[in-house]
Write a protein that holds these residues in place. Sequence first.
Motif, short mmCIF file in Angstrom:
data_model
loop_
_atom_site.label_atom_id
_atom_site.label_comp_id
_atom_site.label_asym_id
_atom_site.label_seq_id
_atom_site.Cartn_x
_atom_site.Cartn_y
_atom_site.Cartn_z
N UNK A 1 0.85 -1.23 0.02
CA UNK A 1 0.08 -0.04 0.06
C UNK A 1 0.80 1.38 0.07
N UNK A 2 2.11 1.12 0.21
CA UNK A 2 3.00 2.47 0.33
C UNK A 2 3.86 2.30 -1.08
N UNK A 3 3.40 1.61 -2.07
CA UNK A 3 4.17 1.42 -3.19
C UNK A 3 4.66 2.59 -3.69
N UNK A 4 3.96 3.83 -3.74
CA UNK A 4 4.08 4.75 -4.64
C UNK A 4 5.16 5.82 -3.61
N UNK A 5 5.36 5.57 -2.18
CA UNK A 5 6.17 6.28 -1.26
C UNK A 5 7.54 5.90 -1.33
N UNK A 6 7.61 4.47 -1.11
CA UNK A 6 8.95 3.86 -0.92
C UNK A 6 10.04 3.66 -1.97
N UNK A 7 11.10 3.59 -1.66
CA UNK A 7 12.23 3.65 -2.74
C UNK A 7 12.60 1.90 -3.38
N UNK A 8 11.65 1.30 -3.11
CA UNK A 8 11.98 -0.39 -3.48
C UNK A 8 11.93 -0.93 -2.12
N UNK A 9 12.02 -0.70 -0.94
CA UNK A 9 12.22 -1.15 0.26
C UNK A 9 11.50 -0.43 1.21
N UNK A 10 10.65 -1.02 1.97
CA UNK A 10 9.81 -0.26 2.78
C UNK A 10 9.87 -0.74 4.29
N UNK B 1 20.44 -9.20 -1.41
CA UNK B 1 20.66 -9.18 -2.94
C UNK B 1 19.25 -8.64 -3.47
N UNK B 2 18.32 -9.35 -2.97
CA UNK B 2 16.81 -8.71 -3.42
C UNK B 2 16.68 -7.04 -3.16
N UNK B 3 16.95 -6.75 -1.84
CA UNK B 3 16.73 -5.68 -1.54
C UNK B 3 17.50 -4.51 -2.38
N UNK B 4 18.90 -5.03 -2.79
CA UNK B 4 19.94 -4.10 -3.42
C UNK B 4 19.19 -3.89 -4.79
N UNK B 5 18.85 -5.13 -5.44
CA UNK B 5 18.51 -4.94 -6.74
C UNK B 5 17.03 -3.94 -6.83
N UNK B 6 16.39 -4.23 -5.59
CA UNK B 6 14.92 -3.30 -5.83
C UNK B 6 15.29 -2.04 -5.40
N UNK B 7 16.14 -1.77 -5.08
CA UNK B 7 16.46 -0.09 -4.70
C UNK B 7 17.06 0.29 -6.03
N UNK B 8 17.94 -0.44 -6.91
CA UNK B 8 18.51 0.02 -8.06
C UNK B 8 17.21 0.08 -9.11
N UNK B 9 16.41 -0.83 -9.21
CA UNK B 9 15.40 -0.82 -10.07
C UNK B 9 14.61 0.48 -9.98
N UNK B 10 14.08 0.93 -8.77
CA UNK B 10 13.51 2.17 -8.59
C UNK B 10 14.26 3.40 -9.14
N UNK B 11 15.69 3.17 -9.45
CA UNK B 11 16.24 4.24 -9.81
C UNK B 11 16.25 4.33 -11.25
N UNK B 12 15.80 3.24 -11.75
CA UNK B 12 16.10 2.99 -13.27
C UNK B 12 14.53 3.18 -13.95
N UNK B 13 13.71 2.60 -13.27
CA UNK B 13 12.19 2.63 -13.60
C UNK B 13 11.16 3.33 -13.02
N UNK B 14 10.25 3.76 -13.62
CA UNK B 14 9.04 4.60 -13.04
C UNK B 14 8.26 3.43 -12.17
N UNK B 15 7.25 3.83 -11.11
CA UNK B 15 6.62 3.18 -10.41
C UNK B 15 5.55 2.32 -11.31
N UNK B 16 4.92 3.14 -12.35
CA UNK B 16 4.16 2.34 -13.40
C UNK B 16 4.80 1.16 -14.09
N UNK B 17 5.97 1.58 -14.70
CA UNK B 17 6.70 0.32 -15.21
C UNK B 17 7.02 -1.02 -14.29
N UNK B 18 7.42 -0.62 -13.19
CA UNK B 18 7.26 -1.83 -12.40
C UNK B 18 6.19 -2.44 -12.01
#
Length: 738
Positions: free
Chosen positions: A105-114, A162-179
């Motif tokens: 539910x905080x998908x649009x607020x966090x940076x990949x890890x909440x 590893x999962x958290x790191x990639x998730x954070x990097x993803x959020x730098x590369x893609x928009x929320x809607x793309x994810x």
Amino acid sequence: MGIRTRRARAHSKTHFVGFGLAGVLGFIALLCVTLALSLGAVVSSWLEDLPDYTSADAFLVAEPTRVYDADGNEIVAYYLQNRRSVDLDEISDYVKRGTVDTEDKRFYQHNGVDPEGILRAAVGQVFGGGDQGGGSTITQQLVRWTVLSDEQFENTLRRKVREAYIAIQMEKTYTKDQILNMYLNAIFYGNGAYGIEAASITYFNKHANELTLNEAATLVGIPNSPTYYDPFTNYENCKSRRNLVLSRMLEAGDITQEEYDTTCAEEIPLNPGQLTDSQSAYPYFTDYVRNLLLQDFSSDTIQAGGLNVYTTLDPEKQQAAEKAASDRIAASGNDQLGAALVSIDNSNGYIVAMVGGQNYGNDADAGQSTVNLATNKRQTGSSFKAIVLVAALQEGMSPTVMINCPSSIQITPTYRPSNIDYHNYGVRTLASATAVSSNTGYVQVAEAIGMDKVSDMAKTLGIDTQIESGLSSALGATQLSPLEMAEAYSTIATGGVHRNPVAITRIEDRNGNVVYEHEDDPEQVVDEAIMSDVIDVLEGVITQSDGTAHVALSMLDIDQPVAGKTGTSDNYADLWFCGFTPQLTTVVWTGRMHDNQRVYYQGVTGGGYNLPIPIWCAYMNAALDGEDREEFPVADHEATYEPNSSWTFVGTSSSVNQQGWSQTTTSTQGQTSETTETDDGADDTTEPTTPTTPATPETPATGGDAGGTGDGTGGGAPETPTEPTTPATPETPTTPAG
């Protein structure tokens, strides 16, 4: 003690306390720094071999499984996972909002890890408080099920870092809607459906942008536990989960109280559908390959996808087979007909060509079918006699044994088989009875050796289907597939060396690792000398002037020895030719695709001479064009047989196999066979005159050289066709030989 001494001691205690506190704090600080440095080094090592996560393709659950022919050409690419990607604007808003409200539910607020979500999940685990949701964000879940799919079941700190790191990097590369779009295209919804579009069709037979609130909430709830929430098998569990999704949407303000109340009161409107992605130039063969994959690998392995499957299909031979079959069927003037062809390389068991039909598809009104006629089972008629022949020789019966082959014969009180069109073939050798395909002769052979021996031999040669025990099975009453028959005949062609038919030579995973590679495993299952004699007999089917496949000689352009056997089932419903050269064994079946009615070719009753044999010859001419002549295997010893006089046949006088007896003529239809005896004193043998009607009027009709139906009562008189049974061409035999 003086005052100076007391002051000195007090001062020393004060400094000691100060020094001790500083030391402890310093030690702790030093320990923290050391741990931080060590942890940093460990974490750094954990992140050294991360898979590629920079491409959006990395976040697909499965890569296409690609199938290649023998020359390395891709012939089909399909997802064994049932999935089709769609854009975000092609997905119902209910799905998008429901997924975020339920999963993150905080998908649009966090940076990949909440962190808040992790704390909330932890509190829920420790103190209860109902379903608080997991601590993983949508981004983390996407990473876990895609780029880290090989590690998804590892419950380790390393995997989570590893999962958290990639998730954070993803959020730098893609928009929320793309994810969110990638997540909805990748997540597993149960019943083989990957992605929201596949799930929409699988459960509701509609596109993802057409989903109602009820349907969307149902699908949103399934990925949490696809088996437990499967609406087809656990409907009430799924319904409860749907209602939880609705409550989350209500809590988030994405639906109204009225929508919530109304939808919770509704049943789930299931309407199953099917989504397929596979398209192929040779769909029957690639469907067969798909089925092999499903049989030989676990569903988890198949669901991982990205396989490279290398097959035995020879593109030139396949094209020749397709053309030979389709041209002949098109020329028949009968849109109900279909043809199947299976061709096996005798040297290794490779399926080099497989024709499963002429019109692949699901529109029955347009004559389409997805049924693979090459693996579909039909009555084989007299093409099964080759298996009986091998069994007989294996039991010690010589091809020179004499058998009375009257027009019809009473074998049991309820079973009276007859020859095609009531031909009376007289007394002749087993080899000659094979050439003319005498039913009355062969049923005596099967009775003499026992049907259990025939059944055992069928299995030995590679036929997996259980042969029915009735004597009519010796004449082809048991239904078998062209693929099974090709396997058995290839064992004959190789001099008794059996190989399982091979369609897949190698399979690689998505990383190029070989997970399966075929190894040749030939087995000598029948003595080569016996098989050499069998091949000689089957050559006679083509080379003898009265052989049922003699017409093939005028159609063949290849310089190769050829052997085989024709087959026609009851009422001319199934027409076969199973033939081979030293290089290839090829089986052709023709018949009506959707029923077992009589076959017609250009207005006349079909037969081996005008359907399967021309297809076989056209294919073999192309497949072996320019090939050097080879010869069939020759044994280094001769087969040993029991004396002909030792065999007793229910319709044959024992005198015909006594030394010195000779045959002077062989009868034809409407004649009585004539025999003479030598001066060995044997009793006269009188061949019965051909009857004009069957002795048992209740016996069903027999077509071609078939042996009757599976109930053991077939094999009576053939129906009299109202049209001529032969075309006008002069080289055609006088009867549609079976």
